[in-house]
Design a protein around this motif. Structure first.
Motif, PDB file in Angstrom:
ATOM      1  N   VAL A   1       0.844  -1.188   0.000  1.00 31.94           N
ATOM      2  CA  VAL A   1       0.000   0.000   0.000  1.00 31.94           C
ATOM      3  C   VAL A   1       0.879   1.236   0.000  1.00 31.94           C
ATOM      4  O   VAL A   1       1.841   1.325   0.769  1.00 31.94           O
ATOM      5  CB  VAL A   1      -0.930   0.023   1.230  1.00 31.94           C
ATOM      6  CG1 VAL A   1      -1.738   1.312   1.270  1.00 31.94           C
ATOM      7  CG2 VAL A   1      -1.867  -1.167   1.209  1.00 31.94           C
ATOM      8  N   ALA A   2       0.585   2.170  -0.850  1.00 33.11           N
ATOM      9  CA  ALA A   2       1.268   3.462  -0.867  1.00 33.11           C
ATOM     10  C   ALA A   2       0.252   4.533  -0.467  1.00 33.11           C
ATOM     11  O   ALA A   2      -0.956   4.290  -0.495  1.00 33.11           O
ATOM     12  CB  ALA A   2       1.836   3.748  -2.251  1.00 33.11           C
ATOM     13  N   PRO A   3       0.712   5.721  -0.087  1.00 31.78           N
ATOM     14  CA  PRO A   3      -0.221   6.775   0.320  1.00 31.78           C
ATOM     15  C   PRO A   3      -1.244   7.072  -0.766  1.00 31.78           C
ATOM     16  O   PRO A   3      -0.963   6.926  -1.962  1.00 31.78           O
ATOM     17  CB  PRO A   3       0.700   7.981   0.558  1.00 31.78           C
ATOM     18  CG  PRO A   3       2.012   7.380   0.921  1.00 31.78           C
ATOM     19  CD  PRO A   3       2.123   6.143   0.084  1.00 31.78           C
ATOM     20  N   PRO A   4      -2.444   7.470  -0.373  1.00 26.17           N
ATOM     21  CA  PRO A   4      -3.489   7.800  -1.357  1.00 26.17           C
ATOM     22  C   PRO A   4      -3.014   8.862  -2.341  1.00 26.17           C
ATOM     23  O   PRO A   4      -2.199   9.729  -2.006  1.00 26.17           O
ATOM     24  CB  PRO A   4      -4.632   8.336  -0.493  1.00 26.17           C
ATOM     25  CG  PRO A   4      -4.418   7.724   0.848  1.00 26.17           C
ATOM     26  CD  PRO A   4      -2.923   7.633   1.009  1.00 26.17           C
ATOM     27  N   LEU A   5      -3.502   8.772  -3.542  1.00 22.29           N
ATOM     28  CA  LEU A   5      -3.202   9.759  -4.572  1.00 22.29           C
ATOM     29  C   LEU A   5      -4.479  10.019  -5.349  1.00 22.29           C
ATOM     30  O   LEU A   5      -4.978   9.153  -6.064  1.00 22.29           O
ATOM     31  CB  LEU A   5      -2.114   9.246  -5.521  1.00 22.29           C
ATOM     32  CG  LEU A   5      -1.721  10.189  -6.665  1.00 22.29           C
ATOM     33  CD1 LEU A   5      -1.130  11.493  -6.118  1.00 22.29           C
ATOM     34  CD2 LEU A   5      -0.725   9.510  -7.608  1.00 22.29           C
ATOM     35  N   GLU A   6      -5.044  11.200  -5.170  1.00 21.53           N
ATOM     36  CA  GLU A   6      -6.315  11.508  -5.813  1.00 21.53           C
ATOM     37  C   GLU A   6      -6.153  11.514  -7.330  1.00 21.53           C
ATOM     38  O   GLU A   6      -5.278  12.189  -7.874  1.00 21.53           O
ATOM     39  CB  GLU A   6      -6.843  12.860  -5.337  1.00 21.53           C
ATOM     40  CG  GLU A   6      -8.229  13.183  -5.862  1.00 21.53           C
ATOM     41  CD  GLU A   6      -8.794  14.466  -5.292  1.00 21.53           C
ATOM     42  OE1 GLU A   6      -9.918  14.848  -5.695  1.00 21.53           O
ATOM     43  OE2 GLU A   6      -8.130  15.110  -4.450  1.00 21.53           O
ATOM     44  N   MET A   7      -6.980  10.734  -7.991  1.00 18.47           N
ATOM     45  CA  MET A   7      -6.953  10.661  -9.456  1.00 18.47           C
ATOM     46  C   MET A   7      -8.354  10.311  -9.940  1.00 18.47           C
ATOM     47  O   MET A   7      -9.169   9.767  -9.199  1.00 18.47           O
ATOM     48  CB  MET A   7      -5.935   9.614  -9.928  1.00 18.47           C
ATOM     49  CG  MET A   7      -6.279   8.195  -9.531  1.00 18.47           C
ATOM     50  SD  MET A   7      -5.001   6.972  -9.968  1.00 18.47           S
ATOM     51  CE  MET A   7      -3.983   7.023  -8.481  1.00 18.47           C
TER      52      MET A   7
ATOM     53  N   PHE B   1     -18.364   5.032 -11.720  1.00 13.73           N
ATOM     54  CA  PHE B   1     -18.983   4.750 -10.424  1.00 13.73           C
ATOM     55  C   PHE B   1     -17.927   4.739  -9.320  1.00 13.73           C
ATOM     56  O   PHE B   1     -18.174   5.205  -8.202  1.00 13.73           O
ATOM     57  CB  PHE B   1     -19.726   3.418 -10.462  1.00 13.73           C
ATOM     58  CG  PHE B   1     -20.496   3.134  -9.198  1.00 13.73           C
ATOM     59  CD1 PHE B   1     -21.522   3.978  -8.784  1.00 13.73           C
ATOM     60  CD2 PHE B   1     -20.192   2.037  -8.414  1.00 13.73           C
ATOM     61  CE1 PHE B   1     -22.237   3.725  -7.618  1.00 13.73           C
ATOM     62  CE2 PHE B   1     -20.901   1.770  -7.252  1.00 13.73           C
ATOM     63  CZ  PHE B   1     -21.918   2.621  -6.853  1.00 13.73           C
ATOM     64  N   GLY B   2     -16.748   4.206  -9.633  1.00  9.98           N
ATOM     65  CA  GLY B   2     -15.667   4.257  -8.661  1.00  9.98           C
ATOM     66  C   GLY B   2     -15.320   5.691  -8.291  1.00  9.98           C
ATOM     67  O   GLY B   2     -15.145   6.027  -7.105  1.00  9.98           O
ATOM     68  N   ASP B   3     -15.222   6.549  -9.290  1.00 16.05           N
ATOM     69  CA  ASP B   3     -14.958   7.973  -9.021  1.00 16.05           C
ATOM     70  C   ASP B   3     -16.044   8.573  -8.139  1.00 16.05           C
ATOM     71  O   ASP B   3     -15.765   9.374  -7.240  1.00 16.05           O
ATOM     72  CB  ASP B   3     -14.884   8.749 -10.346  1.00 16.05           C
ATOM     73  CG  ASP B   3     -13.628   8.456 -11.130  1.00 16.05           C
ATOM     74  OD1 ASP B   3     -12.607   8.089 -10.524  1.00 16.05           O
ATOM     75  OD2 ASP B   3     -13.660   8.601 -12.378  1.00 16.05           O
ATOM     76  N   PHE B   4     -17.281   8.188  -8.395  1.00 10.31           N
ATOM     77  CA  PHE B   4     -18.425   8.708  -7.639  1.00 10.31           C
ATOM     78  C   PHE B   4     -18.319   8.328  -6.160  1.00 10.31           C
ATOM     79  O   PHE B   4     -18.409   9.177  -5.265  1.00 10.31           O
ATOM     80  CB  PHE B   4     -19.712   8.151  -8.251  1.00 10.31           C
ATOM     81  CG  PHE B   4     -20.977   8.577  -7.570  1.00 10.31           C
ATOM     82  CD1 PHE B   4     -21.299   9.913  -7.411  1.00 10.31           C
ATOM     83  CD2 PHE B   4     -21.872   7.620  -7.099  1.00 10.31           C
ATOM     84  CE1 PHE B   4     -22.479  10.305  -6.791  1.00 10.31           C
ATOM     85  CE2 PHE B   4     -23.056   7.996  -6.482  1.00 10.31           C
ATOM     86  CZ  PHE B   4     -23.353   9.338  -6.324  1.00 10.31           C
ATOM     87  N   VAL B   5     -18.079   7.056  -5.873  1.00 14.74           N
ATOM     88  CA  VAL B   5     -18.014   6.582  -4.489  1.00 14.74           C
ATOM     89  C   VAL B   5     -16.768   7.104  -3.775  1.00 14.74           C
ATOM     90  O   VAL B   5     -16.835   7.539  -2.620  1.00 14.74           O
ATOM     91  CB  VAL B   5     -18.055   5.043  -4.447  1.00 14.74           C
ATOM     92  CG1 VAL B   5     -17.830   4.534  -3.020  1.00 14.74           C
ATOM     93  CG2 VAL B   5     -19.386   4.530  -4.976  1.00 14.74           C
ATOM     94  N   PHE B   6     -15.636   7.087  -4.464  1.00 13.02           N
ATOM     95  CA  PHE B   6     -14.383   7.500  -3.828  1.00 13.02           C
ATOM     96  C   PHE B   6     -14.277   9.015  -3.672  1.00 13.02           C
ATOM     97  O   PHE B   6     -13.288   9.514  -3.123  1.00 13.02           O
ATOM     98  CB  PHE B   6     -13.193   6.970  -4.624  1.00 13.02           C
ATOM     99  CG  PHE B   6     -13.071   5.463  -4.605  1.00 13.02           C
ATOM    100  CD1 PHE B   6     -13.424   4.738  -3.485  1.00 13.02           C
ATOM    101  CD2 PHE B   6     -12.606   4.774  -5.721  1.00 13.02           C
ATOM    102  CE1 PHE B   6     -13.314   3.354  -3.455  1.00 13.02           C
ATOM    103  CE2 PHE B   6     -12.488   3.398  -5.705  1.00 13.02           C
ATOM    104  CZ  PHE B   6     -12.843   2.680  -4.580  1.00 13.02           C
ATOM    105  N   ALA B   7     -15.279   9.733  -4.134  1.00 17.84           N
ATOM    106  CA  ALA B   7     -15.307  11.187  -3.937  1.00 17.84           C
ATOM    107  C   ALA B   7     -16.092  11.581  -2.687  1.00 17.84           C
ATOM    108  O   ALA B   7     -16.139  12.761  -2.333  1.00 17.84           O
ATOM    109  CB  ALA B   7     -15.919  11.874  -5.159  1.00 17.84           C
ATOM    110  N   TRP B   8     -16.693  10.610  -2.015  1.00 13.09           N
ATOM    111  CA  TRP B   8     -17.482  10.927  -0.821  1.00 13.09           C
ATOM    112  C   TRP B   8     -16.559  11.252   0.343  1.00 13.09           C
ATOM    113  O   TRP B   8     -16.169  10.360   1.110  1.00 13.09           O
ATOM    114  CB  TRP B   8     -18.388   9.757  -0.462  1.00 13.09           C
ATOM    115  CG  TRP B   8     -19.481   9.492  -1.454  1.00 13.09           C
ATOM    116  CD1 TRP B   8     -19.962  10.353  -2.394  1.00 13.09           C
ATOM    117  CD2 TRP B   8     -20.210   8.268  -1.605  1.00 13.09           C
ATOM    118  NE1 TRP B   8     -20.960   9.750  -3.117  1.00 13.09           N
ATOM    119  CE2 TRP B   8     -21.145   8.479  -2.661  1.00 13.09           C
ATOM    120  CE3 TRP B   8     -20.184   7.031  -0.962  1.00 13.09           C
ATOM    121  CZ2 TRP B   8     -22.018   7.477  -3.083  1.00 13.09           C
ATOM    122  CZ3 TRP B   8     -21.062   6.039  -1.361  1.00 13.09           C
ATOM    123  CH2 TRP B   8     -21.970   6.262  -2.409  1.00 13.09           C
TER     124      TRP B   8
END
Length: 350
Positions: free
Chosen positions: A262-268, A303-310
């Protein structure tokens, strides 16, 4: 056992497909599945292909289904904006009810699949944990319009309705626009193929906010429960696994399943960064002997973008269903790992 006949609308989706399997397992149901693509008949299950936006075609397809006792509505048509979702999704439900009501004299119940959009979860931070009694928000919202349609229609009818409100539904299914488990599985498999660690791709706040899931098998059980008990008549119920989590704790466990660091989150934006991965996916099919599945069918990056934007809590109060008698629950981490293993066993991912 008294035989019942279910009309499952949206039979090829994750929700509809799992519901059909559950109904089959109970032994006292005959099932008719409706979808645009149709399906393969087996045992007590038969499929009908129909465009539900075509009222005449829908009426013609359902004309002979006089034995239907329960309608389970889980169909969905995607559109670019919230306002554009209303007309087609309300029209499909209306066409089904208009078609089945006159020909099925033993119709007992119509079950409607909804979601947290009823509470405005898609618009931004909302009151949590959300309760079924929460006040409505400013429209447009097709889930609300659909329920209001059933309420009006039921006022002069002998049948009853119920509305199920799951969180993000997780299960095994291809070609579905809202399957987060498949999004994660393909994203992780491609990360491993490229030799890179698994990074959470969403907003920083989403990594640490509370969220919950709804297992598709659990939802199927709850749907049948609500449709066949006194408690479910003309009621809405939040249906969740019964636990909640943060991606910050779940992500390392998902990575471990795929033998990834696991690496640190990276918004994409997955829609953008995964747009050029079809060749990679086709190569993975060949190298790992996977089932040949079109790239467009294996995942819904939008849909992944939608959920991971919450970047706010997305949780509900599911105590109403427990008080009414539904006591099933699922451990969400175990659910994810079971689904990933199922996808692997079916050779859909390496």
């Amino acid at each position: 056992m008294t035989q019942k006949t279910a009309l499952v609308v949206g039979a090829r989706g994750v929700i509809g497909g799992n519901l059909i399997e559950h109904l089959e397992s109970l032994g006292d149901w005959n099932v008719v599945g409706l979808s645009r693509r149709g399906g393969i008949d087996r045992g007590r299950v038969r499929h009908i292909a129909v465009d539900l936006l075509d009222s005449e075609a829908t009426a013609d397809a359902l004309r002979e289904l006089s034995q239907v006792t329960h309608v389970f509505y889980a169909a969905y048509q995607d559109r670019p904006t919230w306002a554009e979702l209303v007309r087609p999704n309300l029209a499909m439900l209306t066409n089904v009810v208009d078609a089945i009501e006159p020909v099925a004299p033993e119709l007992e119940h119509i079950s409607l699949m909804q979601g947290y959009k009823v509470y405005g979860a898609h618009l931004g931070p909302f009151a949590t944990p959300a309760k079924e009694s929460d006040p409505p928000h400013m429209p447009p919202e097709f889930n609300v319009d659909q329920q209001q349609f059933l309420e009006r229609r039921q006022a002069d009818a002998s049948w009853t309705w119920s509305a199920l409100r799951p969180s993000v539904v997780a299960g095994v299914g291809l070609g579905n626009p809202m399957n987060l488990a498949m999004v994660i599985a393909v994203y992780a498999s491609m990360s491993k193929e490229l030799g890179i660690p698994l990074r959470f791709p969403g907003r920083p706040g989403a990594y640490t906010s509370l969220i919950e899931m709804t297992d598709a098998d659990l939802l199927a059980k709850a749907t049948v429960w609500a449709a066949t008990t006194e408690s479910g008549r003309n009621e809405a119920y939040n249906i969740t696994n019964g636990d909640m989590f943060r991606w910050s704790s779940m992500w390392p466990r998902i990575a471990a399943f795929f033998d990834l660091d696991v690496a640190p989150p990276l918004e994409m934006t997955l829609t953008e960064v995964m747009a050029d991965k079809e060749q990679l996916w086709n190569g993975m099919i060949e190298r790992h002997g996977l089932v040949s599945t079109p790239y467009s069918d294996v995942s819904s990056w939008a849909f992944g973008d939608f959920v991971f934007a919450w970047d706010y809590d997305v949780i509900s109060d599911s105590s109403k269903s427990r008080r009414a008698g539904f006591h099933e629950y699922v451990d969400t981490e175990a659910m994810f790992l079971r689904i990933f293993q199922d996808l692997r066993d079916k050779r859909l991912i390496p």
